[in-house]
Design an enzyme around this catalytic site. Structure first.
Site, PDB file in Angstrom:
ATOM      1  CG  ASP A 102      -2.220   0.726   1.018  1.00 37.54           C
ATOM      2  OD1 ASP A 102      -3.270   0.220   1.448  1.00 37.54           O
ATOM      3  OD2 ASP A 102      -2.172   1.818   0.413  1.00 37.54           O
ATOM      4  CG  ASP A 204      -4.128   6.136   0.886  1.00 40.17           C
ATOM      5  OD1 ASP A 204      -3.905   7.181   1.521  1.00 40.17           O
ATOM      6  OD2 ASP A 204      -5.147   5.442   1.046  1.00 40.17           O
ATOM      7  CD  GLU A 246      -8.613   5.442  -1.489  1.00 39.64           C
ATOM      8  OE1 GLU A 246      -9.551   5.241  -0.701  1.00 39.64           O
ATOM      9  OE2 GLU A 246      -7.504   5.926  -1.132  1.00 39.64           O
ATOM     10  CG  HIS A 320      -9.035  -0.355   4.482  1.00 39.47           C
ATOM     11  ND1 HIS A 320      -8.934  -0.359   3.100  1.00 39.47           N
ATOM     12  CD2 HIS A 320      -8.499   0.811   4.886  1.00 39.47           C
ATOM     13  CE1 HIS A 320      -8.350   0.761   2.714  1.00 39.47           C
ATOM     14  NE2 HIS A 320      -8.072   1.489   3.773  1.00 39.47           N
ATOM     15  CG  ASP A 321     -11.118   3.368   3.810  1.00 39.50           C
ATOM     16  OD1 ASP A 321     -10.508   3.805   2.807  1.00 39.50           O
ATOM     17  OD2 ASP A 321     -10.603   3.266   4.938  1.00 39.50           O
TER      18      ASP A 321
HETATM   19  O1  TEU Z   1      -9.087   6.542   2.002  1.00 32.82           O
HETATM   20  C1  TEU Z   1      -9.497   7.740   1.408  1.00 32.82           C
HETATM   21  C2  TEU Z   1     -10.818   8.223   1.944  1.00 32.82           C
HETATM   22  O2  TEU Z   1     -11.276   9.239   1.588  1.00 32.82           O
HETATM   23  C3  TEU Z   1     -11.465   7.435   2.965  1.00 32.82           C
HETATM   24  O3  TEU Z   1     -10.570   7.473   3.939  1.00 32.82           O
HETATM   25  C4  TEU Z   1     -12.613   7.985   3.685  1.00 32.82           C
HETATM   26  O4  TEU Z   1     -12.920   7.143   4.689  1.00 32.82           O
HETATM   27  C5  TEU Z   1     -13.822   8.125   2.942  1.00 32.82           C
HETATM   28  O5  TEU Z   1     -14.757   8.810   3.698  1.00 32.82           O
HETATM   29  C6  TEU Z   1     -14.343   6.783   2.610  1.00 32.82           C
HETATM   30  O6  TEU Z   1     -15.063   6.237   3.589  1.00 32.82           O
HETATM   31  C7  TEU Z   1      -7.700   6.269   2.015  1.00 32.82           C
HETATM   32  C8  TEU Z   1      -7.483   5.006   2.828  1.00 32.82           C
HETATM   33  O7  TEU Z   1      -8.147   3.950   2.196  1.00 32.82           O
HETATM   34  C9  TEU Z   1      -7.997   5.270   4.218  1.00 32.82           C
HETATM   35  O8  TEU Z   1      -7.987   4.123   5.018  1.00 32.82           O
HETATM   36  C10 TEU Z   1      -7.157   6.362   4.831  1.00 32.82           C
HETATM   37  O9  TEU Z   1      -7.711   6.702   6.059  1.00 32.82           O
HETATM   38  C11 TEU Z   1      -7.124   7.591   3.939  1.00 32.82           C
HETATM   39  O10 TEU Z   1      -6.931   7.303   2.565  1.00 32.82           O
HETATM   40  C12 TEU Z   1      -5.958   8.470   4.329  1.00 32.82           C
HETATM   41  O11 TEU Z   1      -4.760   7.788   4.048  1.00 32.82           O
END
Ligand code: TEU
Ligand code: CA
Length: 555
Positions: A102, A204, A246, A320-321
């Site tokens: 990642d 990311d 992403e 995971h989000d």
């Molecule tokens: O996620 C980007 C992001 O915008 C999401 O974090 C956010 O939660 C959105 O509301 C979606 O639910 C990436 C990673 O996947 C995340 O885990 C990190 O927290 C974020 O970037 C910052 O690195």
């Protein structure tokens, strides 16, 4: 894209995402680790996946569970050691599984040496690795940009009297990608990992690195694609690896800029339209909108047809989000197994690379913690505090977290019905979902009809049938209110996919040209022996048919 000439090793691959903190704890401290992942590689080989997307395991103060990195070339002690990381790459390789690391380079941790140096003084050589601005006339933040994790996106630095920019938490300062030294340092770090034999990178929030802060342009800035082309040339380009970005801001047109091989940027991107259509316009993810099949069909048609000739899609229901697939799009109760299999059939029948999030392959569900103190996710906790302070009722925010909060995805992997689901001998960093007594890997492996074997079969079908990999996508029954149907065509081959998205029965009649004999490749009910005339699908019924090669034109 001509399958004959442009084949890629990962075109028929399936990726499994691991969130290391919650996958498997080998040393009993309640936190998942690399040794735990190595212990479970045989399970992943049995499932049949070819790649692991490993969420961050780098040294980090864990303000955002590792998405705040303080050393890109070292492993967080709670996850293990560099030697264990190299062992994971080697052991996975023995099982024909490659590792995607990642890459979190839109920002670093504020404890990264670059930021520690940058903060020392305004003329420190690392100062320009980050984004600093003078206060506004009223002494406040330079502008009203809000962080995704609540509050202002600007943090005041007493020492220099300036503000630094952070789109996520204040412990995640954004890097200044306009600085060529930043680019060079990141490229060097990426090559360091590539030389260790990894299979590629998940990147990311990569659509943010071309930002133009003063113009408040965060996504798709003018420099974004040139930066990615330079990165490609300096690192993974020419190494035949998988890279996935992403990009919450992508449209099909933009996705082609990233994933058209001729542009030498990335292999594919994650787009989130099928996710955000379930969010409220105003409240966003903190107020859920019911799932709308018509909207989902339109979005899927747009992306499947939009990237038909160039570019490549990624396919996922959750990560995971995001909330768990069966809770968000299926039925976590009576029809949990049928709906989990239906969702898998829909997704793995489409054109692109499928991603399976840990636990999805056994139908794990969302969790409903009744007390905010049981939650751990910085985004949920920050926004809960901010919004309830602004008058949003506790119940409403908790409902939003139950529906879309990130901890739904982060409760420990459920390996068995034992204490703590067999995830740890210690006290888990976040509570285990109480339904692990019913939903767990041991039970799934003992049950030939479990969701696990359905995923295993789908993964094998993708390997065995090029029509599933390269076949053209064609929507069917677009107006049907309850059924999502489409076909894939490659040469004379036709594969039909039919899925009832609801708990009620659904009647349909296929176009005459598709009422042909064929072989049922997979079904979540007893396989049908024909699909002529009016069909009545069972609750969440889903099946794939490979039609006989004879005259198969759409009626
Ligand atoms: O996620 C980007 C992001 O915008 C999401 O974090 C956010 O939660 C959105 O509301 C979606 O639910 C990436 C990673 O996947 C995340 O885990 C990190 O927290 C974020 O970037 C910052 O690195
Ligand atoms: Ca551990």
């Amino acid at each position: 894209m001509n399958p004959a000439t442009d084949k890629k090793w990962w075109h028929d691959a399936v990726v499994y995402q691991i969130y290391p903190r919650s996958f498997m704890d080998a040393n009993g401290d309640g936190i998942g680790d690399l040794a735990g992942i190595i212990q479970r590689l045989d399970y992943l080989q049995r499932l049949g996946v070819n790649l692991i997307w490993l969420s961050p395991v780098f040294r980090s103060p864990m303000d955002d569970n590792g998405y705040d990195i303080s050393d890109y070339q070292d492993i967080a002690p709670e996850f293990g050691t560099l030697a264990e990381m190299e062992q994971l790459i080697a052991e996975a390789g023995k099982r024909d599984i490659r590792i995607l690391m990642d890459l979190v380079v839109n920002h670093t941790s504020d404890e990264h040496p670059w930021f520690v140096e940058a903060r020392r003084s305004t003329d420190n050589p690392y100062r320009d690795f980050y984004i600093w601005r003078q206060p506004a006339a009223d002494g406040g933040p330079p502008n009203d940009f809000r962080s995704y994790f609540g509050g202002s996106g600007w943090q005041y630095d007493e020492a220099s009297g300036e503000y630094y920019f952070h789109q996520f938490s204040r412990k995640q300062p954004d890097l200044n990608w306009e600085n060529p030294r930043v680019q060079a340092e990141v490229h060097k770090m990426m090559n360091w990992w590539l030389d260790k034999g990894i299979g590629g990178f998940r990147m990311d929030v990569i659509d943010l690195i071309g930002k133009e802060v003063d113009a408040q342009i965060m996504t798709n800035g003018a420099r974004l694609h040139p930066l990615l082309q330079e990165m490609n040339k300096a690192t993974f380009g020419g190494r035949d690896l998988l890279t996935v970005g992403e990009t919450w801001s992508a449209t099909p047109e933009i996705a082609k800029l990233y994933s058209d091989p001729a542009r030498e940027e990335l292999s594919m991107v994650f787009q989130f339209e099928h996710i955000t259509q379930t969010w409220d316009e105003e409240e966003g993810k903190w107020r859920s909108r019911p799932f709308c099949l018509a909207a989902f069909k339109a979005i899927t048609d747009k992306w499947q047809l939009g990237l038909a000739d160039s570019g490549w899609n990624s396919l996922f229901w959750n990560n995971h989000d995001l909330p768990r697939a069966v809770s968000k799009f299926g039925d976590p109760g009576r029809y949990r197994v049928e709906s989990a299999k239906m969702l898998a059939t829909v997704l793995h029948g489409l054109k692109g690379t499928p991603y399976v999030y840990q636990g999805e392959e056994i139908g794990m569900t969302n969790v409903r913690f009744e007390c905010i103190d049981q939650y751990r996710d910085i985004e949920s906790l920050n926004l809960y505090r901010e919004r309830t302070a602004a008058g949003v009722p506790h119940e409403q925010m908790l409902a939003g977290i139950h529906a879309n909060g990130r901890d739904n995805a982060r409760t420990p992997m459920q390996w068995s019905g034992e204490a703590n689901a067999g995830f740890t001998r210690g006290r888990p960093w976040i509570e285990v979902n109480p339904n692990h007594d019913q939903i767990n890997v041991a039970a799934a492996l003992d049950d030939p009809d479990s969701v696990f074997y359905h995923y295993q079969r789908l993964i094998r079908l993708r390997k065995a049938h090029p029509v599933l990999v390269y076949g053209d996508y064609q929507p069917l029954l677009s107006e049907h209110p309850r059924v999502f149907a489409y076909q894939r065509r490659l040469g004379g081959q036709r594969l039909l996919v039919l899925c009832n998205f609801f708990a009620g029965r659904a009647s349909l009649t296929l176009p005459a040209g598709l009422q042909q004999p064929g072989e049922v490749m997979i079904s979540n009910y007893a396989p049908r022996d024909h699909w002529r005339g009016e069909l009545e699908l069972q609750p969440y019924e889903a099946f794939m048919v490979l039609l006989d090669e004879a005259d198969c034109s759409v009626g």
